[in-house]
Design an enzyme around this catalytic site. Sequence first.
Site, PDB file in Angstrom:
ATOM      1  N   ASP A 151      25.996  74.753  37.572  1.00 11.90           N
ATOM      2  CA  ASP A 151      27.052  73.818  37.959  1.00 11.90           C
ATOM      3  C   ASP A 151      27.977  73.602  36.767  1.00 11.90           C
ATOM      4  O   ASP A 151      27.531  73.634  35.610  1.00 11.90           O
ATOM      5  CB  ASP A 151      26.462  72.481  38.402  1.00 11.90           C
ATOM      6  N   ASP A 185      29.187  74.789  46.111  1.00 13.23           N
ATOM      7  CA  ASP A 185      28.999  73.438  46.658  1.00 13.23           C
ATOM      8  C   ASP A 185      30.270  72.953  47.342  1.00 13.23           C
ATOM      9  O   ASP A 185      30.218  72.320  48.407  1.00 13.23           O
ATOM     10  CB  ASP A 185      28.616  72.459  45.547  1.00 13.23           C
TER      11      ASP A 185
END
EC number: 3.4.23.36
Length: 221
Positions: A151, A185
């Site tokens: 991420d 995401d």
Amino acid sequence: MSLKKASLIIVIILLVDQISKIYIKTHFQLGEDVTVFSWFKIAFVENDGMAWGTKLSDFISFISDETAKLILTLFRIVAVTGIAFWLLDVIRKEKSKILVFAISIIFAGALGNIIDSVFYGVLFDDSIMQVASFLPEEGGYAKLFHGNVVDMLHFPIWSGVVPDRLPLIGGKYFSFFDPVFNVADMAISTGIGILIVFNKKAFGDISKIETPHLESHNNLA
């Protein structure tokens, strides 16, 4: 929307997602961040569990983190396989473009994170206190199916002490928005949002589909 167009959308999202993750993994140490704007940072973190860093072993105490990680990865593979069949089915049945687009980006996002979970542990070495190497000679940081999701997108839009006049949270420090996420995401969240907001356009108005049948039934009566 045709299968060709849906496939193009999936490939584009996967390329952007994986290129951004590989760049971060090979240029940043874990925990390192760069401020782009006051409200946007590139911050390298790794997620070895579910959403918001939650682990399956947090809920099932008798299994190890390693086993929980394997179960979660296998579940993701089953889920993305189901999404793939759903996508092929709606394309075959010539459903709405909105529905095909939404499922396509959800599938691309889910597949993007699965690639991390399945392969990154083998393809890269550890990022702790160092920049990871691609295909290290001494092997990766984890076994196949035990990789962490990369991420990097962080939007700390506002942080500060909440005014005392607000109930419950008044006088407390509050930060919005704390979670760090990735392109995959974003694709998943956007696809789900489209299905929620444009539900009728995506799936069709069921009441309109059933109306002719009801009217013919009333006429026969």
